[in-house]
Design an enzyme around this catalytic site. Sequence first.
Site, PDB file in Angstrom:
ATOM      1  N   CYS A 108      39.603  35.858  30.515  1.00  0.00           N
ATOM      2  CA  CYS A 108      40.860  36.289  29.947  1.00  0.00           C
ATOM      3  C   CYS A 108      41.241  37.334  29.856  1.00  0.00           C
ATOM      4  O   CYS A 108      40.186  38.325  29.114  1.00  0.00           O
ATOM      5  CB  CYS A 108      41.443  34.886  29.485  1.00  0.00           C
ATOM      6  SG  CYS A 108      43.273  35.683  28.958  1.00  0.00           S
ATOM      7  N   GLY A 111      45.223  33.688  25.787  1.00  0.00           N
ATOM      8  CA  GLY A 111      44.273  35.196  25.973  1.00  0.00           C
ATOM      9  C   GLY A 111      42.358  34.996  25.608  1.00  0.00           C
ATOM     10  O   GLY A 111      42.437  35.925  25.392  1.00  0.00           O
ATOM     11  N   GLY A 131      40.864  33.055  26.514  1.00  0.00           N
ATOM     12  CA  GLY A 131      40.191  31.823  27.599  1.00  0.00           C
ATOM     13  C   GLY A 131      38.579  32.972  28.413  1.00  0.00           C
ATOM     14  O   GLY A 131      38.714  34.489  27.883  1.00  0.00           O
TER      15      GLY A 131
END
Length: 384
Positions: A200, A195, A197
């Site tokens: 993301c 999570g 990124g």
Amino acid sequence: MRIEEDVKLDYKDVLIRPKRSTLGSRKEVDLQRGYTWRNWQAEDMSMEQIRPDSRHWRGVPIMASNMDGVGTFAMADKLAEAKIFTCLVKTYSVNELVGYFDNQYSERTEFVAMSIGITDRDEQKFRDVYEQADGNLKYVCIDVANGYSTRFRDFVADFKIRYPNIVIIAGNVVTGEMTEELILAGADIVKVGIGPGSVCTTRIQTGVGYPQLSAVMECADAAHGLGGHIIADGGCTCPGDVAKAFAGGADFVMLGGMLAGHDEGGGEVITKTYETNEVTKTDDGFYESVYEEKQFVTFYGMSSKAANDKHFGGLKEYRSSEGREVLVPYRGAVGSTIQDILGGVRSTCTYAGAIRLKHLNKCTTFVRCTQTHNAVYEKNTIGN
Ligand code: 5GP
């Protein structure tokens, strides 16, 4: 339900405390690291004799992510010149991959991994490339969004039995116990990050994740205890974050967004025209708006709707998108970005008193902070 009360950290929560050092210049800093793969085994003794160094790797431990616009052949070849590693996108065909690996470039063997998921088709695809690549394929990145399923762990374990002489990169996880489990199952390098990124949306869609710096520190500790290695995957927004990941114990740092927008990623360059706040005075005394053109490249998460539309004919009905599609500024060739990142990390090492990147983790004291930098003129920047 249970709550973990101890503080978990992201890159933005800390700074690295400067220390007295005898380093004269950042030129003296050695950014290369050497690793020995815990689980690599020669297929037979003759192989160990032919390639006695196959168990080892030496290079600059930054990795390009297996994302569209980043994990391309062109990017891999460019980064390999600087001894930087690339995980290729999963979507190259068998023929393309065989053509790429079946040649005389040893850099492609040492600095490039083929990426796969965990379906039977993925395994078959790997086998096809492996059998035709004439021994030049050495690294595989077995990549799933959620590395906590028993199916994933079993796939890694079976893969190790079938291909003992392939170095396995596996992920993603964020906790020590799963890092250990994957290493014991056969992974040499565990990819850490759920999570964080840049494109993301997993944390928004699911509420699941783990603050990235703490994940890196805890997983590195677990991996190193077993002789394994980890990649800090995602969440780096600037060279300082890359340095913090290494300082926290990462063996590699994987970058997506920081390497997006370059020629080597192969995306289409889009030009947009904007009306600025400025006006100019014309010869006949009138004022005219000033327009400027900016160039962008699209970049998207590999679980986004955009990626699913492109590669899988749309999102399956039981799935929601866990990534976004964005426009990133077009930045030309990747060389100057690499210089910027490596220059930043070298400078970190001089501040922390680490003559080698290898020493940065031991030399680091993190200071918790509420603000990492002064952003007052960030929007007014015209150069650096
Ligand atoms: P970045 O360097 O851009 O911050 O992060 C890159 C990492 O984000 C990738 O290496 C991968 O682990 C992760 N990632 C890529 N695409 C997606 C996506 O669509 N959803 C999620 N949850 N993560 C993604």
